[in-house]
Design an enzyme around this catalytic site. Structure first.
Site, PDB file in Angstrom:
ATOM      1  N   SER A  24      69.092  16.700  34.625  1.00 26.80           N
ATOM      2  CA  SER A  24      68.414  17.013  35.883  1.00 26.80           C
ATOM      3  C   SER A  24      68.856  16.121  37.048  1.00 26.80           C
ATOM      4  CB  SER A  24      66.891  16.956  35.710  1.00 26.80           C
ATOM      5  OG  SER A  24      66.469  17.908  34.749  1.00 26.80           O
ATOM      6  N   ASN A  72      79.187  20.530  34.686  1.00 30.66           N
ATOM      7  CA  ASN A  72      79.204  21.357  33.477  1.00 30.66           C
ATOM      8  C   ASN A  72      78.560  22.699  33.803  1.00 30.66           C
ATOM      9  OD1 ASN A  72      78.873  22.467  30.943  1.00 30.66           O
ATOM     10  ND2 ASN A  72      77.361  20.957  30.237  1.00 30.66           N
ATOM     11  N   TRP A  73      79.388  23.732  33.875  1.00 26.08           N
ATOM     12  CA  TRP A  73      78.863  25.049  34.265  1.00 26.08           C
ATOM     13  C   TRP A  73      78.109  25.717  33.115  1.00 26.08           C
ATOM     14  CZ3 TRP A  73      83.388  27.790  37.403  1.00 26.08           C
ATOM     15  CH2 TRP A  73      83.672  27.017  38.533  1.00 26.08           C
ATOM     16  N   GLU A  77      72.745  11.497  27.932  1.00 25.93           N
ATOM     17  CA  GLU A  77      71.900  12.597  28.407  1.00 25.93           C
ATOM     18  C   GLU A  77      70.663  12.702  27.525  1.00 25.93           C
ATOM     19  OE1 GLU A  77      74.394  15.755  30.649  1.00 25.93           O
ATOM     20  OE2 GLU A  77      74.567  16.171  28.521  1.00 25.93           O
ATOM     21  N   GLY A 128      74.499  19.582  35.244  1.00 28.55           N
ATOM     22  CA  GLY A 128      74.441  20.955  34.752  1.00 28.55           C
ATOM     23  C   GLY A 128      74.043  21.907  35.872  1.00 28.55           C
ATOM     24  N   GLY A 129      72.761  22.214  35.947  1.00 25.44           N
ATOM     25  CA  GLY A 129      72.268  23.210  36.897  1.00 25.44           C
ATOM     26  C   GLY A 129      72.755  23.007  38.320  1.00 25.44           C
ATOM     27  N   HIS A 150      77.993  17.755  23.291  1.00 21.47           N
ATOM     28  CA  HIS A 150      76.874  18.062  24.191  1.00 21.47           C
ATOM     29  C   HIS A 150      75.658  18.420  23.342  1.00 21.47           C
ATOM     30  CE1 HIS A 150      74.307  20.043  27.077  1.00 21.47           C
ATOM     31  NE2 HIS A 150      74.971  19.390  28.010  1.00 21.47           N
TER      32      HIS A 150
HETATM   33  P1  PGA Z   1      71.109  19.617  33.811  1.00 25.81           P
HETATM   34  O1  PGA Z   1      72.164  19.602  32.582  1.00 25.81           O
HETATM   35  O2  PGA Z   1      71.749  18.873  34.938  1.00 25.81           O
HETATM   36  O3  PGA Z   1      70.925  21.079  34.121  1.00 25.81           O
HETATM   37  O4  PGA Z   1      69.880  18.964  33.325  1.00 25.81           O
HETATM   38  C1  PGA Z   1      72.916  18.470  32.291  1.00 25.81           C
HETATM   39  C2  PGA Z   1      73.793  18.745  31.088  1.00 25.81           C
HETATM   40  O5  PGA Z   1      73.326  19.371  30.129  1.00 25.81           O
HETATM   41  O6  PGA Z   1      74.991  18.373  31.062  1.00 25.81           O
END
Ligand code: PGA
Length: 252
Positions: free
Chosen positions: A215, A12-13, A170, A236-237, A98
């Site tokens: 994370s 997920n960008w 999440e 995400g990141g 989300h």
């Molecule tokens: P993160 O985000 O990996 O940066 O914690 C995950 C997400 O929100 O899908």
């Protein structure tokens, strides 16, 4: 025989990207992916880049997804994007619910459930995101919260709709914070979610992929994926870093 659920890694960008940066990232991903298909991998760029990313992914084993979708089919809804439009650009998956959309845009369980249906009506697979806040976890209401989020879609569409859906657990306190649920904590919630679906249909529950998000990095992915009910990750990141993302894909 235990069910065979193919692993799934979704990148997920969020609201990140630019034409040149997207091209560079995708070139590295395409070059670094294993030749043999091991896990299903999809990327979720912002809407304006769907066309660019679709072109750059063509002929690869990577799938395309969108980060959100309108509940409406067409018409006077300024700023909204219809499911049919996403399908037009080759999206196979759509994130719905989300936590950032729930928190920043007031998306309710009922609205998210309607978006789930909109994605399916256009032939795409919704990835229904669920998760509790830090306060809810501390109050011991994690399962109550995620069950309410799940039940909104289950009761609107019926359990059969989950044969073409993915769940993503999440915990909000783990998103972008560097805090990850321990593999055992996450497994507990994943198992409870699967059991909830199994009350309505055992076979659908056995085949349902449940991703963990919050994370996820190369360093913690393998331990998470080793849990029996964790079928992949919503990243995400780390999805913006080709080396990290590739390492997570290899772990899956
Ligand atoms: P993160 O985000 O990996 O940066 O914690 C995950 C997400 O929100 O899908």
């Amino acid at each position: 025989m235990p069910p065979v659920r193919s692993a799934f890694v979704a990148g997920n960008w969020k609201m990140n990207g630019a034409l040149a940066a997207n091209a560079a990232l995708l070139e590295k991903l395409r070059a670094g992916l294993p030749q043999r298909k091991t896990a299903e991998i999809a990327v979720f760029p912002p809407f304006p880049y769907l066309d660019q990313v679709a072109r750059l992914l063509s002929g690869s084993m990577l799938f395309l997804g969108a980060q959100d979708v309108s509940e409406r089919a067409a018409g006077a809804y300024t700023g909204e994007v219809a499911a049919s439009m996403l399908a037009d650009f080759g999206c196979r998956y759509v994130l719905v619910g989300h936590s950032e959309r729930r928190a920043l845009h007031g998306e309710t369980n009922a609205l998210v459930a309607r978006k789930f249906g909109a994605a399916q009506s256009a032939g795409m697979t919704p990835i229904l995101c669920l998760g509790e806040t830090r306060e809810e976890r501390q109050a011991g209401s994690t399962l109550e919260v995620v069950f309410q989020q799940l039940d909104a879609a289950l009761s609107l569409h019926g359990v059969a709709a989950f044969a073409n859906a993915v769940l993503a657990y999440e915990p909000i306190w783990a998103i972008g914070t560097g805090l990850t649920a321990t593999p055992e904590t996450a497994q507990g919630v994943h198992q409870a979610l699967r059991q909830r679906v199994a009350k309505d249909d055992l076979a659908v529950a056995a085949d349902l992929r449940i991703l963990y998000g919050g994370s996820v990095k190369a360093a913690n992915a393998a331990a998470l994926f080793a849990q029996p009910d964790i079928d992949g990750a919503l990243v995400g990141g780390a999805a913006l870093d080709a080396d990290e993302f590739l390492a997570i894909c290899r772990a899956a």
